[in-house]
Design a protein around this motif. Structure first.
Motif, PDB file in Angstrom:
ATOM      1  N   SER A 150      -0.073  -2.521  81.853  1.00  0.00           N
ATOM      2  CA  SER A 150      -0.313  -1.123  81.024  1.00  0.00           C
ATOM      3  C   SER A 150      -1.686  -1.071  80.311  1.00  0.00           C
ATOM      4  O   SER A 150      -2.244  -0.054  79.941  1.00  0.00           O
ATOM      5  CB  SER A 150       0.819  -1.204  79.545  1.00  0.00           C
ATOM      6  OG  SER A 150       0.462  -2.166  78.798  1.00  0.00           O
ATOM      7  N   ASN A 151      -2.537  -2.079  80.478  1.00  0.00           N
ATOM      8  CA  ASN A 151      -3.979  -2.189  79.996  1.00  0.00           C
ATOM      9  C   ASN A 151      -5.007  -1.905  81.285  1.00  0.00           C
ATOM     10  O   ASN A 151      -6.127  -2.271  81.067  1.00  0.00           O
ATOM     11  CB  ASN A 151      -4.194  -3.367  79.270  1.00  0.00           C
ATOM     12  CG  ASN A 151      -3.508  -3.453  77.892  1.00  0.00           C
ATOM     13  OD1 ASN A 151      -3.757  -2.659  77.257  1.00  0.00           O
ATOM     14  ND2 ASN A 151      -2.901  -4.444  77.824  1.00  0.00           N
ATOM     15  N   ILE A 194     -12.208 -14.481  78.377  1.00  0.00           N
ATOM     16  CA  ILE A 194     -11.533 -14.798  79.872  1.00  0.00           C
ATOM     17  C   ILE A 194     -12.322 -15.671  80.658  1.00  0.00           C
ATOM     18  O   ILE A 194     -13.563 -15.450  80.839  1.00  0.00           O
ATOM     19  CB  ILE A 194     -11.314 -13.617  80.640  1.00  0.00           C
ATOM     20  CG1 ILE A 194     -10.393 -12.744  79.875  1.00  0.00           C
ATOM     21  CG2 ILE A 194     -10.540 -13.968  82.132  1.00  0.00           C
ATOM     22  CD1 ILE A 194      -8.858 -13.077  79.527  1.00  0.00           C
ATOM     23  N   GLY A 195     -11.972 -16.774  81.015  1.00  0.00           N
ATOM     24  CA  GLY A 195     -12.755 -17.693  81.457  1.00  0.00           C
ATOM     25  C   GLY A 195     -12.332 -17.683  83.106  1.00  0.00           C
ATOM     26  O   GLY A 195     -11.348 -17.288  83.632  1.00  0.00           O
ATOM     27  N   VAL A 202     -10.421  -7.605  82.570  1.00  0.00           N
ATOM     28  CA  VAL A 202     -10.549  -6.667  81.543  1.00  0.00           C
ATOM     29  C   VAL A 202      -9.333  -6.291  80.921  1.00  0.00           C
ATOM     30  O   VAL A 202      -9.014  -6.366  79.348  1.00  0.00           O
ATOM     31  CB  VAL A 202     -11.449  -5.335  81.911  1.00  0.00           C
ATOM     32  CG1 VAL A 202     -11.231  -4.344  80.706  1.00  0.00           C
ATOM     33  CG2 VAL A 202     -12.870  -5.689  82.124  1.00  0.00           C
ATOM     34  N   ALA A 203      -8.350  -6.238  81.812  1.00  0.00           N
ATOM     35  CA  ALA A 203      -6.884  -5.806  81.283  1.00  0.00           C
ATOM     36  C   ALA A 203      -6.395  -6.983  80.610  1.00  0.00           C
ATOM     37  O   ALA A 203      -5.607  -7.110  79.652  1.00  0.00           O
ATOM     38  CB  ALA A 203      -5.958  -5.452  82.474  1.00  0.00           C
ATOM     39  N   LEU A 204      -6.424  -8.218  81.189  1.00  0.00           N
ATOM     40  CA  LEU A 204      -5.820  -9.489  80.893  1.00  0.00           C
ATOM     41  C   LEU A 204      -6.338  -9.549  79.342  1.00  0.00           C
ATOM     42  O   LEU A 204      -5.626 -10.125  78.279  1.00  0.00           O
ATOM     43  CB  LEU A 204      -6.431 -10.688  81.731  1.00  0.00           C
ATOM     44  CG  LEU A 204      -5.803 -11.935  81.481  1.00  0.00           C
ATOM     45  CD1 LEU A 204      -4.219 -12.045  81.494  1.00  0.00           C
ATOM     46  CD2 LEU A 204      -6.235 -12.754  82.528  1.00  0.00           C
ATOM     47  N   ALA A 213      -1.344  -6.756  90.212  1.00  0.00           N
ATOM     48  CA  ALA A 213      -2.195  -5.358  90.881  1.00  0.00           C
ATOM     49  C   ALA A 213      -2.448  -6.193  92.396  1.00  0.00           C
ATOM     50  O   ALA A 213      -2.355  -7.048  92.424  1.00  0.00           O
ATOM     51  CB  ALA A 213      -3.220  -5.026  90.168  1.00  0.00           C
ATOM     52  N   GLU A 214      -2.613  -4.843  93.291  1.00  0.00           N
ATOM     53  CA  GLU A 214      -2.849  -5.320  94.578  1.00  0.00           C
ATOM     54  C   GLU A 214      -3.667  -3.844  95.124  1.00  0.00           C
ATOM     55  O   GLU A 214      -3.110  -2.803  94.503  1.00  0.00           O
ATOM     56  CB  GLU A 214      -1.842  -5.823  95.420  1.00  0.00           C
ATOM     57  CG  GLU A 214      -0.710  -4.739  95.949  1.00  0.00           C
ATOM     58  CD  GLU A 214       0.455  -5.138  96.917  1.00  0.00           C
ATOM     59  OE1 GLU A 214      -0.128  -5.760  97.825  1.00  0.00           O
ATOM     60  OE2 GLU A 214       1.198  -4.923  96.535  1.00  0.00           O
ATOM     61  N   ASP A 215      -4.460  -4.000  96.026  1.00  0.00           N
ATOM     62  CA  ASP A 215      -4.868  -3.137  96.801  1.00  0.00           C
ATOM     63  C   ASP A 215      -5.141  -3.345  98.178  1.00  0.00           C
ATOM     64  O   ASP A 215      -4.587  -4.387  98.657  1.00  0.00           O
ATOM     65  CB  ASP A 215      -6.366  -2.542  96.010  1.00  0.00           C
ATOM     66  CG  ASP A 215      -7.462  -3.572  96.538  1.00  0.00           C
ATOM     67  OD1 ASP A 215      -7.141  -4.639  97.299  1.00  0.00           O
ATOM     68  OD2 ASP A 215      -8.424  -3.420  95.620  1.00  0.00           O
ATOM     69  N   GLU A 216      -5.787  -2.806  99.079  1.00  0.00           N
ATOM     70  CA  GLU A 216      -5.622  -2.856 100.532  1.00  0.00           C
ATOM     71  C   GLU A 216      -6.176  -4.399 100.848  1.00  0.00           C
ATOM     72  O   GLU A 216      -5.512  -4.794 101.810  1.00  0.00           O
ATOM     73  CB  GLU A 216      -6.668  -2.013 101.204  1.00  0.00           C
ATOM     74  CG  GLU A 216      -6.814  -2.173 102.644  1.00  0.00           C
ATOM     75  CD  GLU A 216      -7.726  -0.994 103.017  1.00  0.00           C
ATOM     76  OE1 GLU A 216      -8.496  -1.449 104.061  1.00  0.00           O
ATOM     77  OE2 GLU A 216      -7.511   0.089 102.689  1.00  0.00           O
TER      78      GLU A 216
END
Length: 129
Positions: A127-128, A80-81, A69-71, A19-22
């Motif tokens: 997808s999650n 998730i650590g 959360v998606a991971l 994922a990426e954003d600005e």
């Protein structure tokens, strides 16, 4: 000289982008501690995490949480650590590592994945989200 992460942000080096954003980018670590080991980085090259201005720092943590959360939905694990080491690449980054045992956080036991496994994992995590 640009860090390897800046080269990834600029498209000079490929990555398995989740994922990426600005302001931020998340991608799979190509030398993972565990399947799904992900790096979250600010696109702006800043050497140390605590040198990041407060607003950007908080944004990185929120971005990392969204990825975590998606991971966790994508890779079977107990949790998730999260680690911030900062010695290996002079560009602030957060490690998100699916954990089933403590050794997966030690950065000593690495696993190998094929290109296809990396690509399949990216799609599953996306997808999650």
């Amino acid at each position: 000289m640009s860090s390897i992460f800046t080269k990834i942000v600029n498209g000079e080096i490929p990555c398995y982008k989740i994922a990426e954003d600005e302001n931020f980018l998340a991608f799979l670590d190509v030398n993972p501690n565990a399947k799904g080991h992900t790096l979250c980085i600010p696109k702006q090259e800043i050497n140390k995490i605590f040198d990041i201005e407060d607003e950007l720092y908080l944004g990185l943590m929120l971005f990392s949480k969204k990825i975590a959360v998606a991971l966790e939905k994508s890779v079977p694990c107990k949790r998730i650590g999260m680690a911030v080491i900062g010695l290996e690449v002079p560009h602030a980054h957060v490690h998100l590592i699916p954990l089933n045992e403590m050794d997966e956080m030690r950065f000593q036991n690495k696993i190998s994945l094929s290109k296809e496994e990396f690509e399949e994992l990216v799609k599953k995590i996306q997808s999650n989200m």
